[in-house]
Design a protein around this motif. Structure first.
Motif, mmCIF file in Angstrom:
data_model
loop_
_atom_site.group_PDB
_atom_site.id
_atom_site.type_symbol
_atom_site.label_atom_id
_atom_site.label_comp_id
_atom_site.label_asym_id
_atom_site.label_seq_id
_atom_site.Cartn_x
_atom_site.Cartn_y
_atom_site.Cartn_z
ATOM 1 N N PHE A 72 9.418 -12.620 4.511
ATOM 2 C CA PHE A 72 8.815 -13.945 4.672
ATOM 3 C C PHE A 72 7.894 -14.338 3.524
ATOM 4 C CE2 PHE A 72 5.494 -11.311 6.470
ATOM 5 C CZ PHE A 72 4.303 -12.000 6.262
ATOM 6 N N GLU A 73 7.804 -13.476 2.475
ATOM 7 C CA GLU A 73 6.988 -13.859 1.316
ATOM 8 C C GLU A 73 7.522 -13.143 0.084
ATOM 9 O OE1 GLU A 73 3.692 -16.113 -0.205
ATOM 10 O OE2 GLU A 73 4.476 -15.991 1.846
ATOM 11 N N LEU A 74 7.616 -13.882 -1.025
ATOM 12 C CA LEU A 74 8.006 -13.300 -2.304
ATOM 13 C C LEU A 74 6.768 -13.139 -3.181
ATOM 14 C CD1 LEU A 74 11.305 -15.287 -3.046
ATOM 15 C CD2 LEU A 74 11.083 -12.946 -2.187
ATOM 16 N N LEU A 75 6.637 -11.978 -3.808
ATOM 17 C CA LEU A 75 5.443 -11.662 -4.598
ATOM 18 C C LEU A 75 5.816 -11.357 -6.044
ATOM 19 C CD1 LEU A 75 3.730 -9.121 -2.144
ATOM 20 C CD2 LEU A 75 3.473 -11.610 -2.176
ATOM 21 N N THR A 76 4.944 -11.745 -6.966
ATOM 22 C CA THR A 76 4.972 -11.286 -8.360
ATOM 23 C C THR A 76 3.536 -10.945 -8.747
ATOM 24 O OG1 THR A 76 4.587 -13.445 -9.380
ATOM 25 C CG2 THR A 76 6.866 -12.888 -8.848
ATOM 26 N N THR A 77 3.373 -10.266 -9.848
ATOM 27 C CA THR A 77 2.004 -9.958 -10.286
ATOM 28 C C THR A 77 1.217 -11.231 -10.564
ATOM 29 O OG1 THR A 77 2.834 -9.710 -12.548
ATOM 30 C CG2 THR A 77 2.620 -7.697 -11.230
ATOM 31 N N ASP A 78 1.922 -12.317 -10.926
ATOM 32 C CA ASP A 78 1.239 -13.579 -11.210
ATOM 33 C C ASP A 78 0.712 -14.250 -9.945
ATOM 34 O OD1 ASP A 78 1.728 -13.305 -13.894
ATOM 35 O OD2 ASP A 78 3.570 -14.501 -13.856
ATOM 36 N N PRO A 115 5.188 -6.282 -14.116
ATOM 37 C CA PRO A 115 4.981 -7.709 -14.422
ATOM 38 C C PRO A 115 6.314 -8.424 -14.643
ATOM 39 C CG PRO A 115 3.406 -6.370 -15.632
ATOM 40 C CD PRO A 115 4.377 -5.406 -14.995
ATOM 41 N N GLY A 116 6.450 -9.601 -14.023
ATOM 42 C CA GLY A 116 7.664 -10.399 -14.166
ATOM 43 C C GLY A 116 8.720 -10.109 -13.125
#
Length: 846
Positions: A808-814, A787-788
């Motif tokens: 082409f995409e940034l991910l976070t748990t949120d 997380p974070g």
């Protein structure tokens, strides 16, 4: 019949072995140390051959075999237009800095083709047979492979006129022992004329030559057209007509009005009437010597000197110093900004000799190619003073009475082998111009000495031997009086690095009614720092300024260091003082070791950074290991090679005890690397030479060397590693204890295990994956995300082999949905799904 011979037969049948044009061949190749690279071409016929349309090319590194396919482009090339080879004679091309063998004299000095390493192929094309890069146009070739390095530190010479190459992948010059002989460089260096591997030039082999005579050896620049008749005489056979061509060494002084003539069969000479015109310039340039040259195919050229006298023009300025070829290392830092740069440290010095202040606003400085600098509004040079234009960098550290500027364009672009430097006024009229030749390529400036009206000479050969003197006379004195003087007095001459300090009193003379900003320079900030930083200011009516110098307690065993303190202000003489910083008894540095390095990534298994692409620069790496019991803060520490700084560790680089850090040359390293820290070179490359280099770890600013290792290049196609890790001697990685033949192991021990201080690797697991082609979306479920933290979702068409991974995409748990504890679902739009037959995806930490 063995496999290789069978392949050659099949290739002959299928046309993959071209038939070379037998008259012109590459007859010798010499790959020596440093810049000692030579190529010899030979004419095997009994008739002189013009090389118009011939191009010699170099194919480097991973592209070393690209010439075997149509349409490729070389890494370096040399057009041979205008050159020729005498009957059964030779033409010798050498690197501009080649000095060995001592007897070799290049007909053509160039860094285009003779700038190869042992894995770079050399190919000769005749564009009359096809386009450059087409296999149909290949005349001859020496073929090498990127992995084999077959041409390193040796010479190949022809022992027959047969075809010595083919278009097979992996084939090399070694497959043609009936065509190519092999000699050591020492044998070639010690060869005598007549030896089969003696490097032979045009003049060595030409039996016929031209000579010139002029109807007048001196003309005035204002004397007009058709002033000189030129007689060209030949030696040797008179059986055929011979076309001769005239050229002038300086078209701004003397132009050739009649460029060609014909010596008729049966005659030894021809006179070209009125062949030379005088050129009346408007600048004060004194008497000029112009070399007139006559050439003809297959004959040694003839030359004669023509003096063009000045007609007493006067110029308000004189170009007094030119630095085109920058000395290497610290001695080449002409602009004083602490960084030697082959473009930034070039300069042109100009002196105002008009007798009055000279407004140069809107004037321009040009070389032979283009305008390089436009003098800004307000550029007024006092009478007798100098103005210096540098190629770039910072000039804040230069003081004295001169004015300093940096180019308004990208660079000065002064050619080491010769160029023209000209100054034009705001109306575009030529004010001053200087030509120089190969004498500009001697690691020092050309300067007028001792008077600004004298001719140019090499700076290092006069006075105290300094290599340049921008803004001052050659002895360091000012051209005109300064506005004032700066001077230092120190409270002590030495201090201990552990808590020591010195008070420096800076005084100024001159006009005290105005404030004065000064640049404060401490030449080694790893030893001492100024409490005022890099700048100080004299207030109105203030004649002195106090600076406190505080010692820096480094960790290097470096003895007593001498440090210089300088204060610089425009128009003022520079203040300078030296002091000593005494070591406080530090022992040898042993907290870190250089544990492994890779200078020559093997082909094809050399993708050391695991980014899916083999790159001989980006996959180089250096591994450091913390062998102490405490964490070590590498913030701002530097990695250097023999050339200079290659990497600065970013602030916050804390290396735990027992942990390793790997610095790659570049790319996008992928994977955990055993829990070691991983970075890429901040300069863009590590630059580790296959033939040998030095690896250094230096303190911040590069002041002190903590670790140093010099290697000789004997280990290729694998890394060099300590065996055992951390404490053992350096060996080829595959021979290290426990390596089991593995060629490198960045971030882990030679046997593939993690180091004691390695950080546990966090694993990310894709638990479910689907593609919605109708809605152009990728559906993915992932476990193991923190997380974070930020993660990259990348795509490639072929796992990064030729189509690089694209984030082409940034991910976070949120940004996802937690479908079960620790598992997150993401819906990612991909508009290209419908356009591709296959795509690959991955998730990684940036």
């Amino acid at each position: 019949m063995n496999y290789r011979n069978l392949l050659l037969v099949l290739c002959l049948v299928s046309g993959l072995v071209p038939v070379a044009r037998a008259e012109v061949v590459i007859s010798q190749y010499y790959e020596g140390t440093s810049f000692n690279k030579w190529l010899e071409l030979s004419n095997t016929s009994d008739t002189a051959i013009s090389l118009d349309g011939f191009v010699l090319t170099r194919w480097a590194n991973a592209a070393t075999e690209a010439w075997k396919q149509d349409g490729a482009s070389p890494g370096g090339s040399d057009s041979l237009d205008g050159l020729s080879i005498p009957p059964n004679g030779s033409l010798l091309l050498g690197n501009t800095r080649a000095v060995v063998p001592a007897y070799a004299v290049a007909d053509v000095s160039t860094n285009g083709t003779p700038n190869f390493n042992g894995d770079d192929s050399v190919v000769l094309y005749d564009t009359a047979l096809g386009a450059l890069g087409d296999t149909a146009a290949i005349v001859d070739a020496l073929s090498f492979t990127d992995a084999g390095n077959e041409g390193a530190n040796r010479s190949f010479y022809r022992i027959s006129e047969g075809v010595g190459f083919d278009l097979l992948a992996g084939s090399t010059v070694l497959d043609y022992p009936q065509v190519w002989g092999v000699a050591s460089n020492q044998e070639v260096d010690e060869a005598e004329a007549g030896d089969p591997f003696y490097l032979q030039s045009f003049s060595d082999s030409a039996s016929e030559s031209l000579s010139l005579s002029l109807s007048s050896s001196t003309i005035g620049e204002d004397s007009g057209a058709a002033q000189v008749d030129v007689t060209v005489t030949r030696t040797g056979s008179l059986l055929e007509d011979l076309t001769v061509t005239l050229s002038s060494g300086d078209d701004t002084e003397a132009m050739i009005a009649t460029e060609t003539g014909v010596i008729l069969a049966g005659q030894a000479s021809v006179t070209l009437l009125g062949a030379i015109d005088a050129v009346n310039d408007t600048i004060e340039d004194g008497d000029q010597e112009v070399v007139i040259t006559a050439t003809a195919t297959g004959l040694s050229s003839g030359t004669v000197s023509l003096t063009v006298t000045d007609d007493n023009d006067t110029s308000p300025i004189a170009i007094t110093e030119i630095l085109a070829d920058i000395p290497s290392g610290a001695p080449g830092d002409a602009n004083g900004d602490g960084d030697t740069d082959s473009a930034d440290d070039e300069f042109v010095e100009i002196v105002n000799k008009s007798g009055a202040p000279l407004d140069m606003s809107g004037w321009s400085l040009r070389d032979r190619s283009e305008e390089r600098h436009l003098f800004p509004t307000g550029t007024v040079v006092p009478s007798g003073c100098a103005i210096v234009v540098f190629g770039g960098g910072s000039v804040d550290n230069l003081g004295g009475s001169a004015i300093f500027q940096t180019v308004s364009s990208i660079r000065l672009g002064l050619n080491n082998a010769g160029d023209t430097v000209s100054v034009y006024d705001a109306q575009g009229e030529l004010v001053a111009s200087v030509n120089y030749g190969s004498e500009g390529g001697n690691d020092q400036s050309l300067v007028r000495d001792p008077e600004i009206s004298d001719g140019f000479t090499l700076h290092g050969g006069i006075g105290d031997g300094r290599l340049f003197s921008p803004g001052t006379r050659s002895d360091g004195s000012d051209f005109c009086p300064p506005l004032g003087e700066l001077s230092f007095s120190l409270s002590a001459g030495a201090m201990n690095e552990n808590g020591g300090s010195i008070s420096a009193l800076l005084r100024r003379t001159g006009d005290l009614s105005v404030p004065l900003d000064v640049v404060i320079v401490v030449t080694d900030e790893t030893e001492a720092l100024s409490d005022l930083g890099a700048r100080g200011t004299f207030l109105v009516d203030e004649s002195s300024l106090t600076i406190t110098l505080n010692a820096v307690d480094d960790i290097a065993e470096d003895g007593t260091q001498i440090v210089e303190l300088r204060a610089v202000a425009p128009g003022y003489t520079t203040a300078s003082a030296t002091f000593e910083v005494e070591d406080d008894g530090d022992g040898p540095f042993g907290d870190l070791v250089i544990n492994e390095f890779l200078s020559d990534p093997p082909n094809p298994e050399g993708d050391a950074n695991r980014d899916g692409t083999l790159d001989t620069s980006q996959d180089e790496f250096i591994e450091l290991l913390n062998v102490s019991e405490d964490a070590f803060d590498l913030s701002d520490y530097e990695i250097h090679d023999g050339v200079g700084m290659r990497h600065v560790f970013p602030v916050g680089t804390l290396l735990a005890a027992g942990r390793a850090i790997v610095v790659f040359g570049g790319g996008s390293p992928v994977g955990g690397f055993g829990g070691s820290l991983v970075q890429t070179a901040s300069s863009g490359l590590l630059g580790l030479n296959n033939s040998g280099d030095t690896i250094l770890l230096k303190t911040p600013g590069g002041g002190s060397t903590l670790l140093e290792f010099e290697y000789d290049g004997s280990v290729l196609d694998e890394s060099v590693s300590r065996s055992p890790d951390g404490s053992g001697a350096f060996v080829a990685h595959s021979q290290a204890s426990g390596a089991d033949g593995v060629l490198f192991s960045p971030g882990v021990t030679v046997d593939g295990n993690t180091f004691d201080g390695a950080v546990a690797i966090q694993f990310i697991r894709i638990t479910d994956f689907d593609v919605d082609r109708e809605n152009l979306e990728v559906l993915v479920e992932v476990e193991g995300l923190t997380p974070g933290d930020l993660y990259c979702f990348d795509v490639s068409l072929d796992l990064g082999r030729s189509s690089t991974w694209f984030p082409f995409e940034l991910l976070t748990t949120d940004s996802g949905i937690e479908v079960s504890p620790g598992r997150h679902r993401f819906v990612i739009p991909d508009l290209f799904i419908a356009d591709e037959t296959a795509q690959y995806y991955r998730i990684r930490k940036p």
